[in-house]
Design a protein around this motif. Structure first.
Motif, mmCIF file in Angstrom:
data_model
loop_
_atom_site.group_PDB
_atom_site.id
_atom_site.type_symbol
_atom_site.label_atom_id
_atom_site.label_comp_id
_atom_site.label_asym_id
_atom_site.label_seq_id
_atom_site.Cartn_x
_atom_site.Cartn_y
_atom_site.Cartn_z
ATOM 1 N N ILE B 197 -3.728 -2.303 -0.461
ATOM 2 C CA ILE B 197 -2.545 -1.682 -0.925
ATOM 3 C C ILE B 197 -1.841 -2.991 -0.883
ATOM 4 O O ILE B 197 -1.489 -3.182 -1.688
ATOM 5 C CB ILE B 197 -1.661 -0.374 -0.088
ATOM 6 C CG1 ILE B 197 -2.332 0.419 -0.607
ATOM 7 C CG2 ILE B 197 -0.429 -0.467 -0.422
ATOM 8 C CD1 ILE B 197 -2.313 1.760 0.172
ATOM 9 N N ILE B 198 -1.810 -3.420 -0.223
ATOM 10 C CA ILE B 198 -1.327 -4.901 0.659
ATOM 11 C C ILE B 198 -1.407 -6.347 -0.285
ATOM 12 O O ILE B 198 -1.033 -6.624 -1.091
ATOM 13 C CB ILE B 198 -1.080 -5.156 1.481
ATOM 14 C CG1 ILE B 198 -0.056 -4.560 2.973
ATOM 15 C CG2 ILE B 198 0.066 -6.712 2.015
ATOM 16 C CD1 ILE B 198 -0.635 -4.338 4.427
ATOM 17 N N TYR B 199 -2.952 -5.968 -0.577
ATOM 18 C CA TYR B 199 -3.431 -6.937 -0.928
ATOM 19 C C TYR B 199 -3.121 -6.480 -3.064
ATOM 20 O O TYR B 199 -2.848 -8.070 -3.723
ATOM 21 C CB TYR B 199 -5.071 -6.689 -0.954
ATOM 22 C CG TYR B 199 -5.775 -7.673 -1.981
ATOM 23 C CD1 TYR B 199 -6.754 -8.800 -1.070
ATOM 24 C CD2 TYR B 199 -6.921 -7.803 -2.745
ATOM 25 C CE1 TYR B 199 -7.313 -9.314 -1.643
ATOM 26 C CE2 TYR B 199 -7.377 -8.272 -4.215
ATOM 27 C CZ TYR B 199 -6.911 -9.307 -3.300
ATOM 28 O OH TYR B 199 -8.274 -10.715 -3.873
ATOM 29 N N ASP B 200 -3.456 -5.663 -3.303
ATOM 30 C CA ASP B 200 -3.282 -5.604 -4.615
ATOM 31 C C ASP B 200 -1.179 -5.877 -4.916
ATOM 32 O O ASP B 200 -0.865 -6.396 -5.661
ATOM 33 C CB ASP B 200 -2.942 -3.987 -4.913
ATOM 34 C CG ASP B 200 -4.230 -3.034 -5.425
ATOM 35 O OD1 ASP B 200 -5.159 -4.293 -5.538
ATOM 36 O OD2 ASP B 200 -4.433 -2.330 -5.060
ATOM 37 N N TYR B 201 0.028 -5.423 -3.634
ATOM 38 C CA TYR B 201 1.050 -5.261 -3.699
ATOM 39 C C TYR B 201 1.383 -6.680 -4.356
ATOM 40 O O TYR B 201 2.276 -8.289 -4.467
ATOM 41 C CB TYR B 201 1.543 -5.656 -3.106
ATOM 42 C CG TYR B 201 3.101 -5.415 -2.282
ATOM 43 C CD1 TYR B 201 4.436 -4.899 -3.225
ATOM 44 C CD2 TYR B 201 4.103 -6.457 -1.530
ATOM 45 C CE1 TYR B 201 6.045 -4.413 -2.619
ATOM 46 C CE2 TYR B 201 4.381 -6.917 -1.653
ATOM 47 C CZ TYR B 201 5.783 -6.251 -2.368
ATOM 48 O OH TYR B 201 7.014 -6.617 -2.164
ATOM 49 N N LEU B 202 0.364 -7.679 -3.231
ATOM 50 C CA LEU B 202 -0.026 -9.399 -3.868
ATOM 51 C C LEU B 202 -0.108 -9.697 -4.886
ATOM 52 O O LEU B 202 0.699 -10.555 -5.614
ATOM 53 C CB LEU B 202 -0.682 -10.130 -2.610
ATOM 54 C CG LEU B 202 0.233 -9.542 -0.904
ATOM 55 C CD1 LEU B 202 -0.910 -10.232 -0.281
ATOM 56 C CD2 LEU B 202 0.953 -10.460 -0.194
#
Lengths: 207, 207
Positions: B197-202
């Motif tokens: 989720i954080i990876y995609d957010y970035l």
């Protein structure tokens, strides 16, 4: 995600939550409910949508006790609603409509304590959209044609009304992270980026 | 994201924040700092890492006033730190190390008021990881070998310490959405999902 799911979006005034929800629903090809629930409630009750629009999002007398204890039951008409204020009637009707919709389709719903109404349902993704006050004031002026001199006050008043409504009907505090699965700050991102963030989040959940 | 960025992760005890940060750093191929900052601070100060470990995350006397007014300045050694308690010395040193790191590399940092320390820096993504109390107790028992009978109390105590530390040094309330860009509830998701989720957010931010 399973084949049927619901996304509830709670949003601070001016944070772009409505537009994010609408664009996400289009991208996902699912239904979108915000003011649309008023039209459905009006149709079901026979009460003018104008009257409902006027009280939408405003808390009235306490239904919490009667709802939580199951003492209050409602049917398809207003016959069982006695002398309840129109705000409470609208809440009950929307509550009922949201639950009915949850049984049959995948959709996004904005506000209306939907995260609380659907608290015992599986496959509900609860999103909170927020932003700092300056960016919300800016967005509110651009979007709602609000007098810039009074915009900050209007934004704060709208949030206070939403917080009151939420805590009045749910007994919980509006905007606390615990109530949500995902909270997105839109101060420095666009509507499109917020849509993509939630879209990707749903994909990760489906993995 | 620009070529250089920093991710700060604030986390409730037992929410998986440390593991998420570590796995995300590996996935992104960037540095990761949690307790590592203590070793660096110990090396720079000549004070035993054991002494620092003991006070890490515990607030001492108020530095806030002197830091915020700029009356307090620090050099490379402890020569200017007078008789400050070791907690405050550690805070000042970590504060300084985080800022130095922010000038030269991309990294993830856990806790330590880093979101507050780097509040004026560009390209800082502030993440808050949280979960409901039951899932945190469960994770804490599995991960930290805590006595199940006392686990709930231990989790609540750890959170209280973090909240005190944060508000003591930042003057702000720990865990309020306003302090963060993205808040993720890990009650029903895995470490790997949170990382994605954080990876995609970035990635969305880089669009």
């Amino acid at each position: 995600m399973s084949s049927k799911y619901i996304i509830t979006i709670t949003r601070q005034y001016g944070s772009g939550g409505h537009d994010i929800g609408k664009a996400l629903a289009e991208k996902l090809g699912i239904s979108f409910y915000d003011k649309e629930l008023i039209s459905i409630a009006a149709k079901e009750s026979g009460i003018s949508p104008e009257i409902f629009k006027d009280v939408d999002g405003k808390a009235a007398n306490s239904l919490l006790y009667s709802l939580s204890t199951g003492l209050y039951s409602y049917g398809n008409s207003f016959s069982s609603m006695g002398d309840l204020p129109v705000n409470d009637r609208l809440y009950i009707l929307q509550h009922k409509i949201i639950k009915e919709l949850a049984e049959k389709e995948t959709f996004i719903v904005i506000g209306r304590c939907a995260d609380y109404v659907l608290r015992d349902y599986p496959n509900v993704v609860k999103v909170f959209i927020y932003a700092n006050i300056d960016s919300r004031v800016k967005r509110a002026i651009a979007r709602h044609d609000i007098d810039p001199a009074r915009a900050k006050q209007a934004v704060q008043k709208a949030d206070k009304r939403r917080a009151n409504y939420y805590s009045f009907y749910s007994g919980k505090k509006w905007g606390m992270v615990d109530n949500y699965d995902l909270c997105i700050n839109t101060t420095n991102i666009s509507i499109e980026q917020a849509v993509d963030i939630i879209y990707d989040y749903l994909n990760v959940l489906g993995n």
